[in-house]
Design a protein around this motif. Structure first.
Motif, PDB file in Angstrom:
ATOM      1  N   GLY A  95       0.808  -1.214   0.000  1.00 53.15           N
ATOM      2  CA  GLY A  95       0.000   0.000   0.000  1.00 53.15           C
ATOM      3  C   GLY A  95       0.840   1.262   0.000  1.00 53.15           C
ATOM      4  N   PRO A  96       0.153   2.391  -0.071  1.00 53.75           N
ATOM      5  CA  PRO A  96       0.863   3.672  -0.051  1.00 53.75           C
ATOM      6  C   PRO A  96       1.559   3.898   1.290  1.00 53.75           C
ATOM      7  N   GLU A  97       2.708   4.527   1.228  1.00 53.79           N
ATOM      8  CA  GLU A  97       3.526   4.790   2.424  1.00 53.79           C
ATOM      9  C   GLU A  97       2.721   5.513   3.503  1.00 53.79           C
ATOM     10  N   GLN A  98       1.852   6.451   3.106  1.00 54.15           N
ATOM     11  CA  GLN A  98       1.103   7.231   4.098  1.00 54.15           C
ATOM     12  C   GLN A  98       0.080   6.385   4.853  1.00 54.15           C
ATOM     13  N   GLU A  99      -0.222   5.170   4.379  1.00 54.70           N
ATOM     14  CA  GLU A  99      -1.149   4.275   5.085  1.00 54.70           C
ATOM     15  C   GLU A  99      -0.428   3.165   5.842  1.00 54.70           C
ATOM     16  N   ARG A 100       0.869   3.162   5.805  1.00 47.66           N
ATOM     17  CA  ARG A 100       1.642   2.083   6.417  1.00 47.66           C
ATOM     18  C   ARG A 100       1.281   1.865   7.889  1.00 47.66           C
ATOM     19  N   ASP A 101       1.166   2.933   8.651  1.00 50.25           N
ATOM     20  CA  ASP A 101       0.863   2.778  10.079  1.00 50.25           C
ATOM     21  C   ASP A 101      -0.506   2.154  10.318  1.00 50.25           C
ATOM     22  N   LEU A 102      -1.459   2.422   9.444  1.00 57.04           N
ATOM     23  CA  LEU A 102      -2.778   1.800   9.585  1.00 57.04           C
ATOM     24  C   LEU A 102      -2.649   0.283   9.465  1.00 57.04           C
ATOM     25  N   TRP A 103      -2.083  -0.167   8.363  1.00 55.05           N
ATOM     26  CA  TRP A 103      -2.022  -1.609   8.103  1.00 55.05           C
ATOM     27  C   TRP A 103      -1.063  -2.316   9.047  1.00 55.05           C
ATOM     28  N   GLN A 104       0.050  -1.684   9.355  1.00 57.12           N
ATOM     29  CA  GLN A 104       0.995  -2.301  10.282  1.00 57.12           C
ATOM     30  C   GLN A 104       0.407  -2.361  11.686  1.00 57.12           C
ATOM     31  N   GLY A 105      -0.282  -1.309  12.104  1.00 58.16           N
ATOM     32  CA  GLY A 105      -0.915  -1.322  13.423  1.00 58.16           C
ATOM     33  C   GLY A 105      -1.965  -2.409  13.542  1.00 58.16           C
ATOM     34  N   LEU A 106      -2.787  -2.556  12.511  1.00 59.50           N
ATOM     35  CA  LEU A 106      -3.804  -3.621  12.524  1.00 59.50           C
ATOM     36  C   LEU A 106      -3.147  -5.000  12.553  1.00 59.50           C
ATOM     37  N   ALA A 107      -2.077  -5.157  11.773  1.00 62.77           N
ATOM     38  CA  ALA A 107      -1.362  -6.441  11.767  1.00 62.77           C
ATOM     39  C   ALA A 107      -0.778  -6.732  13.149  1.00 62.77           C
ATOM     40  N   GLN A 108      -0.247  -5.718  13.811  1.00 61.21           N
ATOM     41  CA  GLN A 108       0.313  -5.917  15.145  1.00 61.21           C
ATOM     42  C   GLN A 108      -0.764  -6.316  16.149  1.00 61.21           C
ATOM     43  N   LEU A 109      -1.967  -5.778  16.012  1.00 59.63           N
ATOM     44  CA  LEU A 109      -3.055  -6.212  16.896  1.00 59.63           C
ATOM     45  C   LEU A 109      -3.348  -7.695  16.674  1.00 59.63           C
ATOM     46  N   CYS A 110      -3.306  -8.140  15.425  1.00 56.63           N
ATOM     47  CA  CYS A 110      -3.542  -9.562  15.147  1.00 56.63           C
ATOM     48  C   CYS A 110      -2.434 -10.434  15.702  1.00 56.63           C
ATOM     49  N   VAL A 111      -1.207  -9.947  15.671  1.00 50.41           N
ATOM     50  CA  VAL A 111      -0.104 -10.703  16.278  1.00 50.41           C
ATOM     51  C   VAL A 111      -0.300 -10.758  17.794  1.00 50.41           C
TER      52      VAL A 111
END
Length: 142
Positions: free
Chosen positions: A73-89
């Motif tokens: 995804g776009p760099e400016q959305e990285r924290d959204l997707w990474q944060g959601l992934a971290q919640l799943c971890v």
């Protein structure tokens, strides 16, 4: 220990080993859960797939779906997707009985989502505060 890894034709690592619902590797030849695609999905499809996987008790697979989106995804959305992934971890660690790891990843993901939400980027219909609260509740009751 072996240096052999599953690789695609271009030499990139791929996971061909079967895994259980929490992402733990099983012996080759075992029947594991159906792997998720490593190809990124559009944002709304990513969220739908991740939500379904979490509801099925497969937060590790949900993390993989979200990770594919964050990397593509776009760099400016990285924290959204990474944060959601971290919640799943965090949910994965909690389900595996690793409370310390769950708490750490929960806080990392929550912080990333809080920072992202403050920046006003697209959330694709998610209430980030509610998502974090739900993850926090699941981690503490696991």
């Amino acid at each position: 220990m072996t240096d052999e890894r599953d690789r695609d034709p271009a030499g990139r690592p791929r996971q061909e080993r079967p895994r259980d619902a929490l992402g733990r590797p099983l012996p080759y030849g075992s029947v594991g859960v159906e792997p998720v695609s490593e190809e990124p999905l559009p944002p709304h499809d990513t969220l739908s797939a991740a939500k379904s996987l979490v509801e099925e008790g497969r937060p590790f697979s949900a993390h993989e779906v979200l990770e594919a989106r964050w990397k593509a995804g776009p760099e400016q959305e990285r924290d959204l997707w990474q944060g959601l992934a971290q919640l799943c971890v965090a949910l994965t660690h909690a389900a595996r009985g690793n409370g310390v790891g769950a708490a750490r990843l929960l806080e990392r993901g929550a912080g990333r989502l809080q920072d992202y939400g403050a920046g006003g980027g697209p959330t694709y219909g998610l209430d980030l505060t509610a998502v974090v609260a739900c993850a926090r509740d699941r981690v503490t009751t696991a």
